[in-house]
Design a protein around this motif. Structure first.
Motif, mmCIF file in Angstrom:
data_model
loop_
_atom_site.group_PDB
_atom_site.id
_atom_site.type_symbol
_atom_site.label_atom_id
_atom_site.label_comp_id
_atom_site.label_asym_id
_atom_site.label_seq_id
_atom_site.Cartn_x
_atom_site.Cartn_y
_atom_site.Cartn_z
ATOM 1 N N LEU A 1 -1.103 33.154 3.898
ATOM 2 C CA LEU A 1 -0.684 32.176 2.895
ATOM 3 C C LEU A 1 0.672 32.505 2.271
ATOM 4 O O LEU A 1 1.488 31.612 2.020
ATOM 5 N N GLN A 2 0.935 33.786 2.044
ATOM 6 C CA GLN A 2 2.189 34.187 1.414
ATOM 7 C C GLN A 2 3.389 33.742 2.240
ATOM 8 O O GLN A 2 4.337 33.141 1.719
ATOM 9 N N ASP A 3 3.343 33.995 3.554
ATOM 10 C CA ASP A 3 4.440 33.587 4.428
ATOM 11 C C ASP A 3 4.510 32.072 4.563
ATOM 12 O O ASP A 3 5.610 31.489 4.612
ATOM 13 N N ILE A 4 3.356 31.428 4.636
ATOM 14 C CA ILE A 4 3.339 29.969 4.778
ATOM 15 C C ILE A 4 4.003 29.302 3.575
ATOM 16 O O ILE A 4 4.829 28.393 3.719
ATOM 17 N N VAL A 5 3.649 29.744 2.377
ATOM 18 C CA VAL A 5 4.226 29.169 1.158
ATOM 19 C C VAL A 5 5.738 29.405 1.113
ATOM 20 O O VAL A 5 6.516 28.491 0.791
ATOM 21 N N LEU A 6 6.159 30.619 1.461
ATOM 22 C CA LEU A 6 7.583 30.949 1.431
ATOM 23 C C LEU A 6 8.383 30.037 2.348
ATOM 24 O O LEU A 6 9.360 29.407 1.928
ATOM 25 N N TRP A 7 7.980 29.954 3.614
ATOM 26 C CA TRP A 7 8.747 29.171 4.585
ATOM 27 C C TRP A 7 8.616 27.668 4.336
ATOM 28 O O TRP A 7 9.546 26.910 4.602
ATOM 29 N N THR A 8 7.483 27.227 3.814
ATOM 30 C CA THR A 8 7.334 25.808 3.473
ATOM 31 C C THR A 8 8.282 25.420 2.351
ATOM 32 O O THR A 8 8.947 24.371 2.405
ATOM 33 N N CYS A 9 8.381 26.267 1.342
ATOM 34 C CA CYS A 9 9.302 25.999 0.220
ATOM 35 C C CYS A 9 10.749 25.965 0.700
ATOM 36 O O CYS A 9 11.544 25.099 0.289
ATOM 37 N N LEU A 10 11.112 26.900 1.564
ATOM 38 C CA LEU A 10 12.484 26.906 2.088
ATOM 39 C C LEU A 10 12.756 25.655 2.917
ATOM 40 O O LEU A 10 13.840 25.068 2.841
ATOM 41 N N ALA A 11 11.763 25.232 3.710
ATOM 42 C CA ALA A 11 11.938 24.026 4.534
ATOM 43 C C ALA A 11 12.084 22.787 3.653
ATOM 44 O O ALA A 11 12.938 21.916 3.919
ATOM 45 N N ILE A 12 11.264 22.695 2.602
ATOM 46 C CA ILE A 12 11.351 21.548 1.687
ATOM 47 C C ILE A 12 12.707 21.522 0.992
ATOM 48 O O ILE A 12 13.327 20.450 0.832
ATOM 49 N N PHE A 13 13.184 22.693 0.593
ATOM 50 C CA PHE A 13 14.490 22.767 -0.060
ATOM 51 C C PHE A 13 15.598 22.300 0.887
ATOM 52 O O PHE A 13 16.475 21.502 0.504
ATOM 53 N N TYR B 1 15.289 20.346 3.444
ATOM 54 C CA TYR B 1 15.120 18.913 3.691
ATOM 55 C C TYR B 1 15.653 18.105 2.515
ATOM 56 O O TYR B 1 16.308 17.055 2.696
ATOM 57 N N ALA B 2 15.404 18.577 1.294
ATOM 58 C CA ALA B 2 15.884 17.872 0.098
ATOM 59 C C ALA B 2 17.412 17.835 0.061
ATOM 60 O O ALA B 2 18.017 16.805 -0.266
ATOM 61 N N TYR C 1 19.612 14.421 0.198
ATOM 62 C CA TYR C 1 20.596 14.174 -0.863
ATOM 63 C C TYR C 1 21.983 13.920 -0.267
ATOM 64 O O TYR C 1 22.673 12.967 -0.654
ATOM 65 N N ALA C 2 22.352 14.771 0.695
ATOM 66 C CA ALA C 2 23.668 14.603 1.318
ATOM 67 C C ALA C 2 23.748 13.287 2.087
ATOM 68 O O ALA C 2 24.774 12.598 2.070
ATOM 69 N N LEU C 3 22.669 12.883 2.734
ATOM 70 C CA LEU C 3 22.646 11.649 3.517
ATOM 71 C C LEU C 3 22.769 10.430 2.601
ATOM 72 O O LEU C 3 23.503 9.480 2.900
#
Length: 446
Positions: free
Chosen positions: A20-32, A34-35, A39-41
């Protein structure tokens, strides 16, 4: 593929919780990321559009390239939908194979009958105990600073015929794959695929399988060869809290009934993650938890979570010491008047914080493959020179050859050079271990 086919919803859930620790970390980075992209688009589209035939041409070429990619097998097979469809198909094939394993086993039995030249008729008993995720680097029997295996050390000190291979490796880092190498012939010495249990079956051995680990694949590919099958754990996955002490009365019972030629296989849940479920909660460490091991973990930059898992792993090792010592003692108690051999190894190892910031199964570090190998026999015909044998390295994928050698099963193919007990034994380091050693940063055992 076998691991995925062999899992279930509960085990998948347990695995996700562990990671879970790694999943949360990489999911947050991916969401960031993507955001930022969205925003740039949006900003770009809000600006005055630049109408350009060049841009239209580039877009058209990219569209053609995308469509062309489905024409090429190598590209199409990387497209997510195609990947998952193929995965589902392969998983179905694997499950169908296990569901119809009887036909496959019959082939193995026919092969065994074809290649056995002599089986012998003298009564004997072989007890093979297979552990799970045990790394010898965490055993005081092998020099670990924490007293995690005091009972095995006492046996080692007092039993002349009790031996340990100072160096031992599995060639796989997961259970099913490791079993496939341990109890089948890998690499195959004969043109047809061979199965060690089929050879024992055709040689007249009565096979008893005692299991405290629920596993669909192991049951299908190995337990189905047994004449007696004792399953003590009906809950698969990492959350199973079945204590290994359950196997002890069953082992004693099997030894009492042993007659003629008998092979008893005891499959433990061992140190399978979650480590905290592998020992009684009232078990206390016999070492100071703020010792040099704890300091080494801190110096190596291990996370607080891994430091906790390390303590749990070592406590689970202390419990396994009790279980393994008892399986040996029970075997010895029932050995009067008949030849008996006791063998222990783990299917694979586990990384325990010596290298990467990791605790558990590992395909990329030596810890995932580093195992113990222990042996004892009361047979006078087995020539034991402890100093020589303990210096011999052992590899898990050669276990089948040693078992044939102990059982006196002679075959049309040679195996003496791969049998750890044979005077003609010739060690070859597994290529998997050689490759990992090239990239090993820290091989020190603390």
């Amino acid at each position: 593929m076998e691991s995925i086919s062999n899992t279930n919803q509960k085990e998948a859930s347990d695995y996700i919780q562990t990671s879970l620790q790694d999943i949360v970390l990489w999911t947050c980075l991916a969401i960031f990321a993507y955001a930022v992209y969205v925003y740039a688009l949006v900003k770009l589209l809000a600006a005055k559009p630049v109408v350009s035939k060049i841009l239209d041409g580039v877009a058209f070429l990219l569209l053609l390239l995308f469509c062309f990619s489905f024409y090429q097998d190598a590209w199409r097979n990387r497209f997510p939908i195609c990947v998952y469809m193929d995965l589902y198909h392969q998983l179905s094939i694997q499950k169908d194979f296990w569901a119809n394993i009887e036909k496959e086993n019959e082939k193995y039995l026919n092969t065994a009958e074809k290649y056995i030249t002599q089986a012998g008729d003298k009564p004997q008993t072989i007890v093979l105990v297979i552990g799970e995720s045990m790394n010898r680097e965490d055993m005081s029997l092998y020099g670990y600073s924490r007293k995690t295996t005091p009972r095995l050390e006492e046996i080692d000190k007092n039993e002349r015929n009790f031996l340990k291979a100072k160096i031992a490796y599995s060639t796989r880092f997961s259970t099913v794959a490791a079993f496939n190498t341990m109890l089948e012939f890998d690499p195959a010495p004969l043109p047809e695929h061979g199965h060690a249990l089929a050879f024992f079956k055709k040689a007249g051995f009565h096979i008893v399988w005692i299991s405290n680990q629920e596993d669909t694949a192991i049951h299908a590919e190995y337990q189905t060869f047994s004449d007696e099958n004792v399953s003590l754990n009906r809950k698969g996955g990492r959350s199973s809290a079945s204590m290994d002490e359950k196997v002890l009365p069953e082992l004693a019972s099997a030894l009492e009934k042993a007659h003629g030629k008998t092979l008893i296989i005891v499959h433990l849940i061992g140190l399978h993650p979650h480590f905290s479920l592998r020992y009684p909660h009232d078990l206390k460490p016999n070492w100071d938890e703020n010792d040099e091991v704890k300091q080494m973990l801190k110096d190596n930059g291990q996370s607080l979570r891994n430091q906790l898992l390390k303590s749990q792993y070592d406590l689970a090792m202390l419990y396994q010491d009790r279980i393994l010592a008892k399986t040996f003692e029970i075997t010895k108690e029932h050995s009067a008047g008949q030849p008996v051999s006791w063998v222990y190894l783990s299917d694979h190892g586990a990384e325990t914080g010596r290298r990467d910031d990791l605790m558990g199964h590992s395909s990329t570090t030596l810890g995932g493959y580093t195992i113990p190998f222990l042996f004892w026999t009361n047979r006078p015909d087995v020539k034991l020179i402890a100093e020589d044998l303990e210096k011999r390295p052992f590899r898990g994928d050669w276990l089948s050859y040693m078992l044939l050698d102990i059982a006196g099963i002679q075959c049309k193919f040679p195996y003496a050079e791969k049998s750890w007990l044979n005077e003609n034994y010739l060690w070859t380091e597994p290529k998997e271990i050689t490759e990992l050693k090239k990239h090993e940063k820290n091989q020190e055992i603390y």
